[in-house]
Design a protein around this motif. Structure first.
Motif, PDB file in Angstrom:
ATOM      1  N   GLY A  59       0.826  -1.195   0.000  1.00 58.26           N
ATOM      2  CA  GLY A  59       0.000   0.000   0.000  1.00 58.26           C
ATOM      3  C   GLY A  59       0.861   1.246   0.000  1.00 58.26           C
ATOM      4  O   GLY A  59       2.060   1.198   0.268  1.00 58.26           O
ATOM      5  N   SER A  60       0.253   2.360  -0.314  1.00 57.85           N
ATOM      6  CA  SER A  60       0.994   3.619  -0.330  1.00 57.85           C
ATOM      7  C   SER A  60       0.404   4.584   0.696  1.00 57.85           C
ATOM      8  O   SER A  60      -0.765   4.497   1.051  1.00 57.85           O
ATOM      9  N   GLU A  61       1.254   5.495   1.144  1.00 60.68           N
ATOM     10  CA  GLU A  61       0.845   6.467   2.145  1.00 60.68           C
ATOM     11  C   GLU A  61       1.593   7.769   1.887  1.00 60.68           C
ATOM     12  O   GLU A  61       2.781   7.754   1.567  1.00 60.68           O
ATOM     13  N   GLN A  62       0.902   8.880   1.999  1.00 56.97           N
ATOM     14  CA  GLN A  62       1.527  10.182   1.824  1.00 56.97           C
ATOM     15  C   GLN A  62       1.125  11.071   2.994  1.00 56.97           C
ATOM     16  O   GLN A  62      -0.037  11.435   3.142  1.00 56.97           O
ATOM     17  N   GLY A  63       2.095  11.397   3.817  1.00 54.31           N
ATOM     18  CA  GLY A  63       1.829  12.200   4.991  1.00 54.31           C
ATOM     19  C   GLY A  63       1.900  13.695   4.690  1.00 54.31           C
ATOM     20  O   GLY A  63       2.093  14.116   3.551  1.00 54.31           O
ATOM     21  N   LEU A  64       1.751  14.481   5.734  1.00 56.24           N
ATOM     22  CA  LEU A  64       1.829  15.941   5.625  1.00 56.24           C
ATOM     23  C   LEU A  64       2.965  16.455   6.498  1.00 56.24           C
ATOM     24  O   LEU A  64       3.237  15.919   7.571  1.00 56.24           O
ATOM     25  N   ILE A  65       3.627  17.508   6.031  1.00 56.88           N
ATOM     26  CA  ILE A  65       4.713  18.142   6.755  1.00 56.88           C
ATOM     27  C   ILE A  65       4.267  19.556   7.119  1.00 56.88           C
ATOM     28  O   ILE A  65       3.678  20.254   6.296  1.00 56.88           O
ATOM     29  N   ALA A  66       4.569  19.955   8.345  1.00 53.55           N
ATOM     30  CA  ALA A  66       4.226  21.318   8.762  1.00 53.55           C
ATOM     31  C   ALA A  66       5.001  22.316   7.903  1.00 53.55           C
ATOM     32  O   ALA A  66       6.203  22.167   7.687  1.00 53.55           O
ATOM     33  N   ASN A  67       4.308  23.314   7.407  1.00 56.70           N
ATOM     34  CA  ASN A  67       4.918  24.327   6.555  1.00 56.70           C
ATOM     35  C   ASN A  67       5.652  25.334   7.436  1.00 56.70           C
ATOM     36  O   ASN A  67       5.076  25.912   8.348  1.00 56.70           O
ATOM     37  N   ASP A  68       6.947  25.559   7.180  1.00 53.83           N
ATOM     38  CA  ASP A  68       7.745  26.431   8.029  1.00 53.83           C
ATOM     39  C   ASP A  68       7.948  27.828   7.445  1.00 53.83           C
ATOM     40  O   ASP A  68       8.844  28.551   7.868  1.00 53.83           O
ATOM     41  N   LEU A  69       7.129  28.229   6.481  1.00 52.73           N
ATOM     42  CA  LEU A  69       7.222  29.579   5.934  1.00 52.73           C
ATOM     43  C   LEU A  69       6.736  30.589   6.977  1.00 52.73           C
ATOM     44  O   LEU A  69       5.743  30.364   7.661  1.00 52.73           O
ATOM     45  N   GLY A  80       6.275  35.011   7.859  1.00 59.20           N
ATOM     46  CA  GLY A  80       6.118  36.310   7.242  1.00 59.20           C
ATOM     47  C   GLY A  80       4.815  36.479   6.484  1.00 59.20           C
ATOM     48  O   GLY A  80       4.656  37.423   5.740  1.00 59.20           O
ATOM     49  N   LEU A  81       3.864  35.563   6.658  1.00 58.19           N
ATOM     50  CA  LEU A  81       2.581  35.653   5.964  1.00 58.19           C
ATOM     51  C   LEU A  81       1.438  35.970   6.927  1.00 58.19           C
ATOM     52  O   LEU A  81       0.293  35.689   6.639  1.00 58.19           O
ATOM     53  N   GLY A  82       1.750  36.506   8.076  1.00 54.29           N
ATOM     54  CA  GLY A  82       0.715  36.821   9.046  1.00 54.29           C
ATOM     55  C   GLY A  82       0.791  35.924  10.262  1.00 54.29           C
ATOM     56  O   GLY A  82       1.722  35.146  10.438  1.00 54.29           O
ATOM     57  N   ARG A  83      -0.246  36.011  11.117  1.00 54.08           N
ATOM     58  CA  ARG A  83      -0.237  35.256  12.369  1.00 54.08           C
ATOM     59  C   ARG A  83      -0.692  33.814  12.205  1.00 54.08           C
ATOM     60  O   ARG A  83      -0.331  32.953  12.982  1.00 54.08           O
ATOM     61  N   ASP A  84      -1.530  33.535  11.202  1.00 53.68           N
ATOM     62  CA  ASP A  84      -2.047  32.180  11.018  1.00 53.68           C
ATOM     63  C   ASP A  84      -0.979  31.296  10.374  1.00 53.68           C
ATOM     64  O   ASP A  84      -0.266  31.726   9.471  1.00 53.68           O
ATOM     65  N   PRO A  85      -0.879  30.050  10.830  1.00 57.65           N
ATOM     66  CA  PRO A  85       0.103  29.151  10.220  1.00 57.65           C
ATOM     67  C   PRO A  85      -0.296  28.805   8.782  1.00 57.65           C
ATOM     68  O   PRO A  85      -1.466  28.782   8.433  1.00 57.65           O
ATOM     69  N   SER A  86       0.691  28.541   7.969  1.00 57.81           N
ATOM     70  CA  SER A  86       0.435  28.152   6.581  1.00 57.81           C
ATOM     71  C   SER A  86      -0.081  26.721   6.527  1.00 57.81           C
ATOM     72  O   SER A  86       0.131  25.918   7.444  1.00 57.81           O
ATOM     73  N   ALA A  87      -0.738  26.392   5.440  1.00 61.70           N
ATOM     74  CA  ALA A  87      -1.252  25.032   5.256  1.00 61.70           C
ATOM     75  C   ALA A  87      -0.084  24.053   5.122  1.00 61.70           C
ATOM     76  O   ALA A  87       0.960  24.400   4.576  1.00 61.70           O
ATOM     77  N   PRO A  88      -0.230  22.825   5.638  1.00 59.01           N
ATOM     78  CA  PRO A  88       0.858  21.845   5.528  1.00 59.01           C
ATOM     79  C   PRO A  88       1.093  21.452   4.070  1.00 59.01           C
ATOM     80  O   PRO A  88       0.212  21.570   3.223  1.00 59.01           O
ATOM     81  N   ILE A  89       2.300  20.969   3.807  1.00 60.64           N
ATOM     82  CA  ILE A  89       2.646  20.512   2.461  1.00 60.64           C
ATOM     83  C   ILE A  89       2.743  18.987   2.468  1.00 60.64           C
ATOM     84  O   ILE A  89       2.905  18.369   3.518  1.00 60.64           O
ATOM     85  N   ARG A  90       2.646  18.386   1.293  1.00 65.03           N
ATOM     86  CA  ARG A  90       2.658  16.920   1.185  1.00 65.03           C
ATOM     87  C   ARG A  90       4.070  16.367   1.305  1.00 65.03           C
ATOM     88  O   ARG A  90       5.018  16.931   0.781  1.00 65.03           O
ATOM     89  N   ASP A  91       4.176  15.251   1.991  1.00 66.28           N
ATOM     90  CA  ASP A  91       5.437  14.534   2.139  1.00 66.28           C
ATOM     91  C   ASP A  91       5.612  13.592   0.943  1.00 66.28           C
ATOM     92  O   ASP A  91       4.745  13.510   0.075  1.00 66.28           O
ATOM     93  N   VAL A  92       6.708  12.864   0.904  1.00 66.76           N
ATOM     94  CA  VAL A  92       6.945  11.898  -0.167  1.00 66.76           C
ATOM     95  C   VAL A  92       5.967  10.733  -0.033  1.00 66.76           C
ATOM     96  O   VAL A  92       5.456  10.442   1.054  1.00 66.76           O
ATOM     97  N   ILE A  93       5.707  10.049  -1.134  1.00 68.15           N
ATOM     98  CA  ILE A  93       4.836   8.876  -1.124  1.00 68.15           C
ATOM     99  C   ILE A  93       5.671   7.663  -0.746  1.00 68.15           C
ATOM    100  O   ILE A  93       6.686   7.379  -1.379  1.00 68.15           O
ATOM    101  N   LYS A  94       5.253   6.974   0.306  1.00 71.10           N
ATOM    102  CA  LYS A  94       5.940   5.763   0.749  1.00 71.10           C
ATOM    103  C   LYS A  94       5.101   4.556   0.337  1.00 71.10           C
ATOM    104  O   LYS A  94       3.922   4.484   0.661  1.00 71.10           O
ATOM    105  N   VAL A  95       5.716   3.624  -0.366  1.00 71.80           N
ATOM    106  CA  VAL A  95       5.056   2.378  -0.746  1.00 71.80           C
ATOM    107  C   VAL A  95       5.740   1.263   0.024  1.00 71.80           C
ATOM    108  O   VAL A  95       6.928   1.022  -0.139  1.00 71.80           O
ATOM    109  N   GLU A  96       4.975   0.603   0.895  1.00 69.12           N
ATOM    110  CA  GLU A  96       5.533  -0.434   1.752  1.00 69.12           C
ATOM    111  C   GLU A  96       4.597  -1.628   1.790  1.00 69.12           C
ATOM    112  O   GLU A  96       3.427  -1.524   1.433  1.00 69.12           O
TER     113      GLU A  96
END
Length: 89
Positions: free
Chosen positions: A38-48, A50-66
């Protein structure tokens, strides 16, 4: 993506003519006992910043097939499984 279970599951495979090239021709149906692939794709916290007080949306991690696949030991298909595992003789 649909997933087949039980008697409806089938595994189709073909060997690459050379490394990195897409297989051509017909794919062969290969017997197997069970699989947990099966495959799984997690999310990584976005560390950008300077875009205001709200955190940015997370970005996609690599696809792991195990997973594992259990194969039957039979005379017709053991050569194909050994070639898939070890490469050309």
């Amino acid at each position: 993506m649909a997933r087949a279970y039980g008697a409806n599951a089938s595994l189709l495979a073909a060997f690459e003519p050379t490394y990195g090239n897409t297989p051509t021709g017909d794919f062969g149906k290969i017997p197997f006992v069970s699989t947990t692939l099966g495959s799984e794709q997690g999310l990584i916290a976005n560390d950008l910043i300077g875009l205001g007080r709200d955190p940015s949306a997370p970005i996609r991690d690599v696809i792991k097939v195990e997973g594992d696949i259990v194969i039957p030991i039979d005379l017709r298909n053991i050569g194909m499984w050994l070639k898939a595992l070890l490469g050309n003789p």
